[in-house]
Design an enzyme around this catalytic site. Structure first.
Site, PDB file in Angstrom:
ATOM      1  N   GLY A  56       0.822  -1.218   0.000  1.00  0.00           N
ATOM      2  CA  GLY A  56       0.000   0.000   0.000  1.00  0.00           C
ATOM      3  C   GLY A  56       0.847   1.255   0.000  1.00  0.00           C
ATOM      4  O   GLY A  56       0.565   2.215  -0.727  1.00  0.00           O
ATOM      5  N   ASP A  57       1.898   1.248   0.803  1.00  0.00           N
ATOM      6  CA  ASP A  57       2.805   2.404   0.836  1.00  0.00           C
ATOM      7  C   ASP A  57       3.484   2.597  -0.517  1.00  0.00           C
ATOM      8  O   ASP A  57       3.649   3.730  -0.988  1.00  0.00           O
ATOM      9  CB  ASP A  57       3.867   2.225   1.921  1.00  0.00           C
ATOM     10  CG  ASP A  57       3.286   2.248   3.322  1.00  0.00           C
ATOM     11  OD1 ASP A  57       2.248   2.905   3.523  1.00  0.00           O
ATOM     12  OD2 ASP A  57       3.861   1.602   4.214  1.00  0.00           O
ATOM     13  N   ALA A  58       3.864   1.496  -1.143  1.00  0.00           N
ATOM     14  CA  ALA A  58       4.499   1.581  -2.459  1.00  0.00           C
ATOM     15  C   ALA A  58       3.524   2.151  -3.483  1.00  0.00           C
ATOM     16  O   ALA A  58       3.898   2.990  -4.312  1.00  0.00           O
ATOM     17  CB  ALA A  58       4.999   0.207  -2.895  1.00  0.00           C
ATOM     18  N   GLY A  61       3.314   5.845  -2.981  1.00  0.00           N
ATOM     19  CA  GLY A  61       4.527   6.497  -3.471  1.00  0.00           C
ATOM     20  C   GLY A  61       4.542   6.629  -4.982  1.00  0.00           C
ATOM     21  O   GLY A  61       4.848   7.695  -5.528  1.00  0.00           O
TER      22      GLY A  61
END
Length: 102
Positions: A56-58, A61
């Site tokens: 999710g963070d990727a 980003g």
């Protein structure tokens, strides 16, 4: 749900609210300007999935990297999908030496 969130009042009126709901291998939901668009996720065989931590963070980003450069929403989602796809094929949260987003 996404449309209701996107319709919520904002303190800043400079841009419309955009709501994104990722669903793993299922289509990504994007709600903005009263419309919902679904973006398919490229299929990745299970044997290539190593670790889903950081997916999710990727995605965020990749998405924001394109958004801040003024790319259309479709390209932002594509970049988010790319980043998440790369990260889940690695052990831990790491990137390959030279990503190829082309």
């Amino acid at each position: 749900v996404a449309l209701r969130i996107a319709a919520m009042a904002k303190t800043s009126g400079s841009r419309c609210r955009t709501v994104i709901i990722t669903q793993g291998a299922e289509k990504t939901v994007v709600a903005r300007n009263g419309e919902v668009t679904l973006y398919p996720v490229l299929k990745l065989e299970k044997e290539h999935i190593v670790d889903t931590n950081g997916a999710g963070d990727a995605f965020v980003g990749g998405f924001l990297a394109r958004m801040t450069q003024g790319f259309p929403i479709e390209e932002c989602v594509r970049a988010g999908h790319y980043a998440a796809r790369i990260i889940i094929q690695q052990s831990g949260v790491s990137l390959p030496p030279s990503p190829d987003i082309a």
